[in-house]
Each structure stands twice: as structure tokens, then as C-alpha cells.
Design a protein around this motif. Structure first.
Motif, short mmCIF file in Angstrom:
data_model
loop_
_atom_site.label_atom_id
_atom_site.label_comp_id
_atom_site.label_asym_id
_atom_site.label_seq_id
_atom_site.Cartn_x
_atom_site.Cartn_y
_atom_site.Cartn_z
N GLY A 1 0.77 -1.22 0.00
CA GLY A 1 0.00 0.00 0.00
C GLY A 1 0.81 1.28 0.00
O GLY A 1 0.23 2.36 0.04
N HIS A 2 2.13 1.19 -0.05
CA HIS A 2 2.94 2.41 -0.11
C HIS A 2 2.89 2.96 -1.52
O HIS A 2 2.93 2.21 -2.50
N GLU A 3 2.81 4.27 -1.64
CA GLU A 3 2.64 4.90 -2.95
C GLU A 3 3.87 4.78 -3.84
O GLU A 3 3.76 4.82 -5.06
N ARG A 4 5.06 4.61 -3.27
CA ARG A 4 6.28 4.63 -4.07
C ARG A 4 7.08 3.34 -4.07
O ARG A 4 7.55 2.91 -5.11
N PHE A 5 7.25 2.72 -2.91
CA PHE A 5 8.11 1.55 -2.81
C PHE A 5 7.33 0.30 -2.42
O PHE A 5 6.36 0.36 -1.67
N SER A 6 7.80 -0.85 -2.94
CA SER A 6 7.20 -2.13 -2.57
C SER A 6 8.09 -2.91 -1.60
O SER A 6 7.63 -3.86 -0.97
N ARG A 7 9.35 -2.48 -1.47
CA ARG A 7 10.26 -3.20 -0.59
C ARG A 7 11.41 -2.30 -0.18
O ARG A 7 11.82 -1.42 -0.93
N LEU A 8 11.93 -2.53 1.04
CA LEU A 8 13.11 -1.85 1.56
C LEU A 8 14.18 -2.90 1.80
O LEU A 8 13.91 -3.94 2.39
N ILE A 9 15.40 -2.62 1.35
CA ILE A 9 16.52 -3.52 1.58
C ILE A 9 17.60 -2.67 2.26
O ILE A 9 18.14 -1.75 1.66
N LEU A 10 17.87 -2.99 3.53
CA LEU A 10 18.71 -2.12 4.35
C LEU A 10 19.77 -2.91 5.10
O LEU A 10 19.49 -4.00 5.61
N SER A 11 20.97 -2.35 5.20
CA SER A 11 21.99 -2.90 6.09
C SER A 11 21.78 -2.30 7.47
O SER A 11 21.62 -1.09 7.61
N THR A 12 21.75 -3.16 8.47
CA THR A 12 21.63 -2.69 9.85
C THR A 12 22.10 -3.78 10.80
O THR A 12 21.86 -4.97 10.55
N ARG A 13 22.75 -3.36 11.87
CA ARG A 13 23.16 -4.31 12.91
C ARG A 13 22.02 -4.59 13.86
O ARG A 13 22.10 -5.48 14.69
N HIS A 14 20.95 -3.83 13.76
CA HIS A 14 19.85 -3.92 14.71
C HIS A 14 18.61 -4.58 14.12
O HIS A 14 17.50 -4.29 14.54
N GLY A 15 18.80 -5.47 13.16
CA GLY A 15 17.68 -6.12 12.50
C GLY A 15 16.81 -6.93 13.44
O GLY A 15 15.59 -6.85 13.39
N SER A 16 17.43 -7.71 14.32
CA SER A 16 16.63 -8.54 15.24
C SER A 16 15.86 -7.67 16.24
O SER A 16 14.72 -7.97 16.57
N ALA A 17 16.46 -6.57 16.69
CA ALA A 17 15.75 -5.66 17.59
C ALA A 17 14.57 -5.00 16.88
O ALA A 17 13.49 -4.84 17.46
N LEU A 18 14.75 -4.64 15.62
CA LEU A 18 13.67 -4.06 14.83
C LEU A 18 12.55 -5.07 14.65
O LEU A 18 11.37 -4.74 14.82
N ALA A 19 12.89 -6.31 14.34
CA ALA A 19 11.88 -7.35 14.16
C ALA A 19 11.10 -7.57 15.46
O ALA A 19 9.87 -7.69 15.44
N LYS A 20 11.79 -7.60 16.59
CA LYS A 20 11.12 -7.79 17.87
C LYS A 20 10.20 -6.62 18.19
O LYS A 20 9.08 -6.80 18.66
N ALA A 21 10.65 -5.40 17.93
CA ALA A 21 9.83 -4.22 18.21
C ALA A 21 8.58 -4.21 17.35
O ALA A 21 7.48 -3.90 17.83
N LEU A 22 8.71 -4.55 16.10
CA LEU A 22 7.54 -4.58 15.21
C LEU A 22 6.56 -5.67 15.64
O LEU A 22 5.35 -5.46 15.65
N ARG A 23 7.07 -6.83 16.02
CA ARG A 23 6.21 -7.94 16.42
C ARG A 23 5.51 -7.64 17.75
O ARG A 23 4.33 -7.87 17.89
N LEU A 24 6.23 -7.10 18.72
CA LEU A 24 5.65 -6.84 20.02
C LEU A 24 4.56 -5.76 19.97
O LEU A 24 3.54 -5.87 20.61
#
Length: 122
Positions: free
Chosen positions: A92-115
Motif C-alpha cells: 500500500g505504499h505509494e512509491r516503494f514495494s520493498r526496503l533492503i537495508l543494512s543494519t546491525r539492529h535487525g533482530s531488535a527491529l523485528a522484535k519491536a515490530l512484532r511486540l
């Protein structure tokens, strides 16, 4: 590489002046949490690139930054090669269908989104 800011309503990607110049973005990018469909952790985010770069920069084995266009939609890419990251599918985003990012905090981001959203995918 990029700074990710997450609150109850949105995910914001903050780019430095150099990153904005190379990616040809005027400012940071904001995505509603409702637009985030799925998040996957990856050891090599560069392997998820699809389509052609337009506009942006790609230096083999070093950095990929900008927009990649494909038949599946446009992806925003901010990857330092050889570093772990995340792949975020958007709906549903008007411009992008996917984000591909380098980050050391991927697991923390996944946990925050899930919680905070109740999503079980990571």
C-alpha cells in the motif's frame, strides 16, 4: 549506514547528506507501520537486489544506495556489502514495494515490530 527510527505509528529512515545525494532523495523516508507487511533478516542483503538501479549508486562489493526498479515494483536500497540487514516488504505504499537495508539492529527491529503490532513474522 542509515539510521532507523521506529515509533508507534511509523518507521523512518534517516539518511546523511551524502547518502541523500547518492540515493537522490530529498530527505528521509517515512513508512506507516500499517504498510509493513513482512520483515526478514538476512546476512547478505545485497543478494535481494532485483531490477535495475534508477537513480542511485552501486559500487560492486562496497555499497548499493538508491532506487531499484523491477516488474514487481520499486525497492529502496541502502546496503553496505558484507554486512547483515533486513528486507521489509511493504503493502500500500505509494512509491516503494520493498526496503533492503543494512543494519546491525535487525533482530531488535523485528522484535519491536512484532511486540507492538502483534505480527509473528520475522
Amino acid at each position: 549506514m542509515v539510521t532507523l527510527l521506529l515509533d508507534q505509528h511509523q518507521l523512518e529512515i534517516v539518511l546523511t547528506r551524502t547518502e541523500r545525494l547518492l540515493a537522490r532523495q530529498r530527505g528521509g523516508l517515512r513508512f506507516s507501520r500499517a504498510e509493513i507487511a513482512r520483515l526478514q533478516l538476512t546476512d547478505e542483503p545485497v543478494t535481494w537486489l532485483r531490477g535495475v538501479r534508477a537513480p542511485g549508486v552501486h559500487v560492486p562489493r562496497l555499497v548499493s544506495l538508491g532506487t531499484w526498479r523491477s516488474a514487481q515494483g520499486d525497492d529502496f536500497v541502502a546496503v553496505r556489502h558484507g554486512r547483515p540487514g533486513v528486507v521489509i516488504d511493504l503493502e500500500g505504499h505509494e512509491r516503494f514495494s520493498r526496503l533492503i537495508l543494512s543494519t546491525r539492529h535487525g533482530s531488535a527491529l523485528a522484535k519491536a515490530l512484532r511486540l507492538e503490532t502483534g505480527q509473528a513474522e520475522a
